[in-house]
Design an enzyme around this catalytic site. Sequence first.
Site, PDB file in Angstrom:
ATOM      1  N   HIS A 225       0.795  -1.227   0.000  1.00 27.01           N
ATOM      2  CA  HIS A 225       0.000   0.000   0.000  1.00 27.01           C
ATOM      3  C   HIS A 225       0.834   1.287   0.000  1.00 27.01           C
ATOM      4  CE1 HIS A 225      -0.747  -2.295   3.761  1.00 27.01           C
ATOM      5  NE2 HIS A 225      -0.697  -1.190   4.442  1.00 27.01           N
TER       6      HIS A 225
ATOM      7  N   HIS B  97      -8.494  -3.407  13.458  1.00 33.83           N
ATOM      8  CA  HIS B  97      -7.695  -2.286  12.907  1.00 33.83           C
ATOM      9  C   HIS B  97      -8.421  -1.814  11.649  1.00 33.83           C
ATOM     10  CE1 HIS B  97      -4.373   0.006  11.385  1.00 33.83           C
ATOM     11  NE2 HIS B  97      -3.692  -0.944  10.804  1.00 33.83           N
TER      12      HIS B  97
ATOM     13  N   GLU C 280      -7.265   0.061   9.054  1.00 29.10           N
ATOM     14  CA  GLU C 280      -6.570   0.335   7.791  1.00 29.10           C
ATOM     15  C   GLU C 280      -7.226  -0.510   6.696  1.00 29.10           C
ATOM     16  OE1 GLU C 280      -2.258   0.168   7.942  1.00 29.10           O
ATOM     17  OE2 GLU C 280      -2.137   1.356   6.105  1.00 29.10           O
TER      18      GLU C 280
ATOM     19  N   ASP D  46      -6.409  -2.409   4.391  1.00 31.58           N
ATOM     20  CA  ASP D  46      -6.032  -3.795   4.063  1.00 31.58           C
ATOM     21  C   ASP D  46      -6.742  -4.792   4.984  1.00 31.58           C
ATOM     22  OD1 ASP D  46      -4.342  -2.599   5.976  1.00 31.58           O
ATOM     23  OD2 ASP D  46      -2.722  -4.015   5.628  1.00 31.58           O
TER      24      ASP D  46
ATOM     25  N   HIS E  91      -0.679  -1.109  14.267  1.00 33.43           N
ATOM     26  CA  HIS E  91       0.229  -0.119  13.783  1.00 33.43           C
ATOM     27  C   HIS E  91      -0.380   1.266  13.705  1.00 33.43           C
ATOM     28  CE1 HIS E  91       0.300   1.000   9.274  1.00 33.43           C
ATOM     29  NE2 HIS E  91       1.314   1.654   9.745  1.00 33.43           N
TER      30      HIS E  91
ATOM     31  N   ASP F  44      -1.735  -6.482  12.692  1.00 32.75           N
ATOM     32  CA  ASP F  44      -0.445  -6.200  12.035  1.00 32.75           C
ATOM     33  C   ASP F  44       0.749  -6.767  12.818  1.00 32.75           C
ATOM     34  OD1 ASP F  44      -1.164  -4.881   9.705  1.00 32.75           O
ATOM     35  OD2 ASP F  44      -1.195  -2.905  10.644  1.00 32.75           O
TER      36      ASP F  44
ATOM     37  N   TYR G 188       9.571  -6.207   7.594  1.00 36.14           N
ATOM     38  CA  TYR G 188       8.235  -5.694   7.940  1.00 36.14           C
ATOM     39  C   TYR G 188       8.351  -4.765   9.148  1.00 36.14           C
ATOM     40  CZ  TYR G 188       3.255  -6.201   9.327  1.00 36.14           C
ATOM     41  OH  TYR G 188       1.944  -5.999   9.676  1.00 36.14           O
TER      42      TYR G 188
ATOM     43  N   HIS H 260      -0.993 -10.700   8.452  1.00 34.23           N
ATOM     44  CA  HIS H 260      -0.145 -10.790   7.252  1.00 34.23           C
ATOM     45  C   HIS H 260       0.822 -11.958   7.415  1.00 34.23           C
ATOM     46  CE1 HIS H 260      -1.475  -6.883   5.764  1.00 34.23           C
ATOM     47  NE2 HIS H 260      -1.172  -6.347   6.925  1.00 34.23           N
TER      48      HIS H 260
HETATM   49 FE1  FEO Z   1      -1.779  -1.290   9.395  1.00 36.01          FE
HETATM   50 FE2  FEO Z   1      -1.907  -4.301   7.697  1.00 36.01          FE
HETATM   51  O1  FEO Z   1      -2.434  -2.542   8.211  1.00 36.01           O
END
Ligand code: FEO
Length: 400
Positions: A24, A79, A81, A83, A146, A165, A193, A226
């Site tokens: 992203h 979260h 975000e 994604d 995050h 995350d 990461y 992830h």
């Molecule tokens: Fe902070 Fe995987 O988003």
Amino acid sequence: MKPVEIKDGIFWIGVVDWNCRNFHGYSRAPMGTTYNNFLIMDEKVTLIDTVPKEFWGTLKCNLAQTLGDKKIDYFVINHLEPDHAGCLALAVEKYRPEKIFTSPMGEKSMKAHFHYTDWPVEVVPTGTEISLGERTLQFVETRMLHWPDAMLTYCPQAKVAFTNDAFGQNWATSERWADEVDRHTLEELMKSYFANILLPYSPVVLKTLKALGEMNLDIETICPDHGLMFRGADDVKWVLDKYVEFAEQKPKNKAVIVYDTMWHSTEKMAQAVATGLVDEGVSVRLMSMKHNHHSDVMTEIHDAAAVIVGSPTHNNGILPMMADMMTYMKGLRPQNKIGAAIGSFGWSGECVKVLNKWLEDIGMENIDPVKVKHVPTHENLNQCYEQGKAIAVAIKEKLG
Ligand code: FEO
């Protein structure tokens, strides 16, 4: 990939994004990524997180395969975000959940993202527990892992922590578990990461891990959103220990020289600095911005004791790719580093002054810079070599 039952009644229903290379917009994902999300089949069927909007079709398909004729009762959004919450509005419309659980900051973020008026949102601050029937879920806010809204969801009966995350890696694989893949590659991707996403929040990571330790949660399985998941006491300990190591940012006997060059003068200087460092026993990474992505440079900088930055003077400043690198590095706030600047110039010669200011702003202890007019002489290169040796001495002192 088909849904995978990771514990009795708990399913991974995520997406493997084999083609992701740009995570992203700000970070590199050379080996793709995954967007993990989960479905708990209990009296209250519960969806934990979603996936990016472009994978809505895949999510619907995975849900259909897992739900059968059941409906989804609860959503847990760890979260906001996109994604992880990218499909939230579509999922709310399709599944009409009874409740949507999120953190206090999550509610604010949810409103700002989706501008809803009638969603059944329920805020679950740290310590809140809800019942799904046979299982319960407990929530722990993990601010800045995050975003400020981040939280961890823990299921005590299954001993699973859904960590969003935290503990993630960008790696598209057919395997789902860390114990099924090459450990060295996994560690390198975890490090990358962390260095590119969580590094500025290192103090918060340490504080959160300490607080989690004090809560004595019995965690057998860690499910990040992830990459690979971690099962068993050994792997849970391994990943928690790695995060402490990454967040502590203890430097190694290593220096990164990152530079850009126009007519190779600064490059020659960088090579001479490298030789001085190597001759004093320091491990060196020489990274040209023309050949390295800023994410890969940051991954190397993360555990380095010294960062040497080089650019010729360009329009009274520095070359654009080095300006990009310095902006990126400053935002990620690496700790415990020695800094030094080098650069060639034709007439005005601001390069090392500009680079030094960046290094000071990041908080590095600066060694004297070296600046050379046009093409370095043998004597100039010797100055760079001596700078490398001086940096090596400073590294030795720093490492004790
Ligand atoms: Fe902070 Fe995987 O988003």
